[in-house]
Design an enzyme around this catalytic site. Structure first.
Site, PDB file in Angstrom:
ATOM      1  N   SER A 197      -2.765 -12.320   4.159  1.00 45.91           N
ATOM      2  CA  SER A 197      -3.783 -11.652   3.186  1.00 45.91           C
ATOM      3  C   SER A 197      -2.603 -12.586   2.071  1.00 45.91           C
ATOM      4  O   SER A 197      -2.775 -12.910   0.742  1.00 45.91           O
ATOM      5  CB  SER A 197      -4.214 -10.631   2.401  1.00 45.91           C
ATOM      6  OG  SER A 197      -3.198  -9.628   2.447  1.00 45.91           O
ATOM      7  N   LYS A 224       1.187  -1.449   0.093  1.00 42.99           N
ATOM      8  CA  LYS A 224      -0.382   0.232   0.353  1.00 42.99           C
ATOM      9  C   LYS A 224       0.686   1.196   0.066  1.00 42.99           C
ATOM     10  O   LYS A 224       0.637   2.403  -0.223  1.00 42.99           O
ATOM     11  CB  LYS A 224      -1.133  -0.058   1.145  1.00 42.99           C
ATOM     12  CG  LYS A 224      -1.931  -1.318   1.664  1.00 42.99           C
ATOM     13  CD  LYS A 224      -2.955  -1.629   0.120  1.00 42.99           C
ATOM     14  CE  LYS A 224      -4.285  -0.217  -0.253  1.00 42.99           C
ATOM     15  NZ  LYS A 224      -5.115  -1.242  -0.789  1.00 42.99           N
TER      16      LYS A 224
END
Ligand SMILES: Cc1ncc(COP(=O)(O)O)c(C=O)c1O
Length: 321
Positions: free
Chosen positions: A282, A48
């Site tokens: 994830s 991110k």
């Protein structure tokens, strides 16, 4: 240019150009390969960072963000950490609004990087470590309130196309260069859908035969059209049971894969023990989905995944025994 080959002007320029590795130990005995992009090696320890840089740079160019203006964003911790890094270097005050359900390492890391962290209580009945779409709505409400109160710039990761462009222009192009296009499929656990949308668009433009699969938690696979039976799954950073994700394009989706919490956990542990890769839940989900594909419709193929964030962000959870 490779980031290790020159002196960079700041940590922001160290974002991206992550290595790609083959998970040859995890695929032993299977017909096919998994290639994994080590996004957890970014300065904020997640992929991110890329969107934080793209959002801030585009907002500066467009004049949407003025010098010294406060930046606000809703985050599960990773986008907030990326924004904290970019805002520290570019001297913008940054407010991260986060559910109390996310792990505390994230709060401490963002605070250390100079962010103001506002924590929002979960819905009654929600469990720490299990952030639902309902919990996220409460965070959204608080983020909107703070933006108004401080006349701030909202780094809106669920709506800004710069989220998609970060992956379309950089992540995906790096993969195409690193593999010389020699892969057949891509699967990705979806939060905002920015990584999937940007990578899938670039991959299909490069070779329309590359198949792109969307990964969701078992029991919360709304994008696959399934009923929600477990909104409180454990895979942080996505699977919010939101039927409409503004950044996703249906025409890029070739199929759907569901991963159970336990499968994501066990795969993250195997990644650490067998591949020496210390990544988060994830990432475990993405690799578990790739393994499912190799056992099914992608037998004999090469599947690409992103390793989204670092295992360090889960030290306070029971991911690591
Ligand atoms: C750890 C982790 N995995 C997956 C995702 C989902 O990525 P995207 O928002 O690009 O769909 C996020 C997003 O914040 C994340 O933090």
């Amino acid at each position: 240019m490779n980031r290790s080959e020159s002196v960079l002007a700041s940590a922001v320029e160290a974002i991206g150009n992550t290595p790609l590795v083959e998970l040859a130990r995890l695929t032993k005995g299977l017909d096919g390969r998994i290639l994994a992009k080590m996004e957890y090696l970014n300065p904020g320890l997640s992929k991110k960072d890329r969107i934080a840089r793209q959002i801030i740079e585009e907002a500066e160019t467009q004049g949407a963000l003025k010098p010294g203006q406060t930046v606000v964003e809703l985050t599960s911790g990773n986008t907030g950490t990326g924004l904290a890094i970019v805002c520290a270097v570019r001297a913008y005050p940054f407010v991260a609004v986060m559910s109390r359900g996310n792990s505390m390492e994230r709060v401490r890391m963002m605070s250390a990087l100079g962010a103001e962290v506002v924590l929002v209580d979960q819905l009654p009945g929600s469990k720490p470590g299990q952030v639902s779409g309902g919990d996220l709505e409460l965070v959204e409400r608080e983020a909107k309130r703070i933006v108004k109160e401080r006349n701030a710039f909202r780094a809106d990761q669920f709506h800004l196309e710069s989220n998609v462009r970060a992956h379309y222009l950089r992540t995906a192009q790096e993969v195409i260069r690193q593999t010389k296009g020699a892969f057949d499929a891509f699967c990705d656990f979806v939060g905002t859908g920015g990584s999937f949308a940007g990578c899938a668009a670039a991959f299909k433009e490069y070779a329309p035969t590359i198949r792109c699969f969307l990964v969701e938690p078992a029991g919360a696979a709304v994008l696959a059209g399934k009923r929600v039976t477990n909104a409180n799954h454990r895979i942080q950073g996505g699977g919010y049971s939101m039927e409409h994700l503004p950044l996703l394009r249906r025409e890029h989706i070739d199929g759907y894969v569901q991963v159970a919490d336990e499968e994501a956990i066990q795969t993250a542990r195997k990644l650490a023990r067998e591949e020496g890769i210390f990544a988060g839940l994830s990432s475990g989900a993405n690799v578990a989905a790739a393994l499912q594909l190799l056992r099914g419709s992608c037998k004999g193929k090469t599947v690409l995944v992103l390793l989204n964030d670092s295992g360090l962000k889960y030290l306070s959870t029971d991911l690591w025994e």
